[in-house]
Design a protein around this motif. Structure first.
Motif, mmCIF file in Angstrom:
data_model
loop_
_atom_site.group_PDB
_atom_site.id
_atom_site.type_symbol
_atom_site.label_atom_id
_atom_site.label_comp_id
_atom_site.label_asym_id
_atom_site.label_seq_id
_atom_site.Cartn_x
_atom_site.Cartn_y
_atom_site.Cartn_z
ATOM 1 N N ARG A 105 0.812 -1.209 0.000
ATOM 2 C CA ARG A 105 0.000 0.000 0.000
ATOM 3 C C ARG A 105 0.848 1.262 0.000
ATOM 4 N NH1 ARG A 105 -2.282 1.496 5.839
ATOM 5 N NH2 ARG A 105 -0.380 1.288 7.047
ATOM 6 N N PHE A 106 0.216 2.351 -0.378
ATOM 7 C CA PHE A 106 0.783 3.681 -0.230
ATOM 8 C C PHE A 106 -0.357 4.688 -0.178
ATOM 9 C CE2 PHE A 106 0.805 3.235 -4.914
ATOM 10 C CZ PHE A 106 0.160 4.407 -5.287
ATOM 11 N N PHE A 107 -0.012 5.914 0.189
ATOM 12 C CA PHE A 107 -0.976 7.002 0.287
ATOM 13 C C PHE A 107 -0.560 8.144 -0.623
ATOM 14 C CE2 PHE A 107 -1.431 4.734 4.221
ATOM 15 C CZ PHE A 107 -2.760 4.876 4.583
ATOM 16 N N THR A 108 -1.539 8.920 -1.034
ATOM 17 C CA THR A 108 -1.315 10.208 -1.675
ATOM 18 C C THR A 108 -2.445 11.112 -1.241
ATOM 19 O OG1 THR A 108 -0.669 11.285 -3.752
ATOM 20 C CG2 THR A 108 -2.555 9.787 -3.844
ATOM 21 N N HIS A 109 -2.505 12.297 -1.808
ATOM 22 C CA HIS A 109 -3.611 13.222 -1.569
ATOM 23 C C HIS A 109 -4.196 13.617 -2.910
ATOM 24 C CE1 HIS A 109 -1.419 13.533 2.238
ATOM 25 N NE2 HIS A 109 -2.601 13.800 2.742
ATOM 26 N N ASP A 110 -5.512 13.749 -2.954
ATOM 27 C CA ASP A 110 -6.140 14.204 -4.192
ATOM 28 C C ASP A 110 -5.834 15.693 -4.389
ATOM 29 O OD1 ASP A 110 -7.971 15.659 -2.618
ATOM 30 O OD2 ASP A 110 -9.690 14.392 -3.136
ATOM 31 N N PRO A 111 -6.296 16.311 -5.462
ATOM 32 C CA PRO A 111 -5.950 17.713 -5.717
ATOM 33 C C PRO A 111 -6.413 18.679 -4.619
ATOM 34 C CG PRO A 111 -6.991 16.745 -7.647
ATOM 35 C CD PRO A 111 -7.088 15.749 -6.538
ATOM 36 N N PHE A 112 -7.308 18.216 -3.756
ATOM 37 C CA PHE A 112 -7.892 19.072 -2.727
ATOM 38 C C PHE A 112 -7.278 18.827 -1.351
ATOM 39 C CE2 PHE A 112 -11.037 17.260 -5.693
ATOM 40 C CZ PHE A 112 -10.949 18.268 -6.634
ATOM 41 N N GLY A 113 -6.307 17.903 -1.279
ATOM 42 C CA GLY A 113 -5.640 17.606 -0.019
ATOM 43 C C GLY A 113 -6.245 16.468 0.771
ATOM 44 N N ASN A 114 -7.275 15.799 0.238
ATOM 45 C CA ASN A 114 -7.871 14.651 0.919
ATOM 46 C C ASN A 114 -6.936 13.450 0.824
ATOM 47 O OD1 ASN A 114 -10.521 15.801 1.564
ATOM 48 N ND2 ASN A 114 -10.846 15.776 -0.647
ATOM 49 N N ARG A 115 -6.758 12.761 1.916
ATOM 50 C CA ARG A 115 -5.895 11.579 1.965
ATOM 51 C C ARG A 115 -6.563 10.416 1.233
ATOM 52 N NH1 ARG A 115 -3.956 8.174 7.209
ATOM 53 N NH2 ARG A 115 -1.869 7.700 6.437
ATOM 54 N N ILE A 116 -5.797 9.704 0.401
ATOM 55 C CA ILE A 116 -6.285 8.569 -0.373
ATOM 56 C C ILE A 116 -5.281 7.424 -0.226
ATOM 57 C CG2 ILE A 116 -6.996 7.738 -2.647
ATOM 58 C CD1 ILE A 116 -8.685 10.095 -1.831
ATOM 59 N N GLU A 117 -5.780 6.217 0.045
ATOM 60 C CA GLU A 117 -4.922 5.037 0.165
ATOM 61 C C GLU A 117 -5.194 4.093 -1.002
ATOM 62 O OE1 GLU A 117 -3.774 1.512 3.364
ATOM 63 O OE2 GLU A 117 -5.558 2.722 3.713
ATOM 64 N N PHE A 118 -4.130 3.490 -1.502
ATOM 65 C CA PHE A 118 -4.238 2.479 -2.564
ATOM 66 C C PHE A 118 -3.579 1.207 -2.057
ATOM 67 C CE2 PHE A 118 -4.173 6.596 -4.694
ATOM 68 C CZ PHE A 118 -5.354 6.524 -5.412
ATOM 69 N N LEU A 119 -4.276 0.071 -2.209
ATOM 70 C CA LEU A 119 -3.794 -1.203 -1.707
ATOM 71 C C LEU A 119 -3.881 -2.262 -2.800
ATOM 72 C CD1 LEU A 119 -6.175 -0.077 0.588
ATOM 73 C CD2 LEU A 119 -4.676 -1.507 1.912
ATOM 74 N N GLU A 120 -2.883 -3.141 -2.800
ATOM 75 C CA GLU A 120 -2.913 -4.301 -3.693
ATOM 76 C C GLU A 120 -2.748 -5.530 -2.826
ATOM 77 O OE1 GLU A 120 -1.265 -5.424 -8.048
ATOM 78 O OE2 GLU A 120 0.223 -4.607 -6.662
ATOM 79 N N LEU A 121 -3.705 -6.451 -2.965
ATOM 80 C CA LEU A 121 -3.648 -7.689 -2.196
ATOM 81 C C LEU A 121 -2.532 -8.567 -2.736
ATOM 82 C CD1 LEU A 121 -7.479 -8.375 -1.937
ATOM 83 C CD2 LEU A 121 -6.017 -7.073 -0.381
ATOM 84 N N GLU A 122 -1.773 -9.168 -1.824
ATOM 85 C CA GLU A 122 -0.633 -9.987 -2.251
ATOM 86 C C GLU A 122 -1.043 -11.443 -2.360
ATOM 87 O OE1 GLU A 122 2.119 -8.956 0.880
ATOM 88 O OE2 GLU A 122 2.676 -7.130 -0.152
#
Length: 122
Positions: A105-122
């Motif tokens: 997983r990792f995190f980023t922020h959308d253009p408005f500063g909202n936190r977003i997480e992306f996960l890939e199941l192993e």
């Protein structure tokens, strides 16, 4: 005890007034979500809606907008590393958190500063 919940229909993410084009660029173009038409009775509120699989993401306009810094959606993805590269190339910084067993997983922020997480199941 009865189980009432059966899944998630949608999540709503707040954004500032006039930010629909930025939402379309991030959620539509970068993440590849399909924009769907809002119901006619809600169109006057601004914002835009997207869909991926069975889940909808509603970008809602909030007049006194403040980004969500802790609360966040966690999107499952295929090709996590390719998405990481795509986001970085588009100028979105990536942040790492402690690992969760069975998931990359990792995190980023959308253009408005909202936190977003992306996960890939192993």
């Amino acid at each position: 005890m009865s189980t009432f919940l059966t899944g998630i229909d949608h999540i709503q993410i707040a954004a500032p007034k006039g930010s629909e084009d930025e939402a379309r660029a991030f959620y539509g173009e970068i993440l590849g979500m399909e924009e769907i038409l809002k119901p006619e009775n809600l169109q006057g509120r601004g914002g835009c809606w997207f869909k991926v699989g069975a889940v909808e993401v509603h970008i809602g306009i909030q007049p006194d907008f403040m980004p969500a810094k802790k609360a966040h959606p966690g999107f499952t993805v295929n090709a996590l590393e390719q998405l990481r590269e795509r986001l970085q190339e588009a100028g979105y910084p990536i942040s790492e958190e402690p690992p969760i067993e069975g998931r990359s997983r990792f995190f980023t922020h959308d253009p408005f500063g909202n936190r977003i997480e992306f996960l890939e199941l192993e």
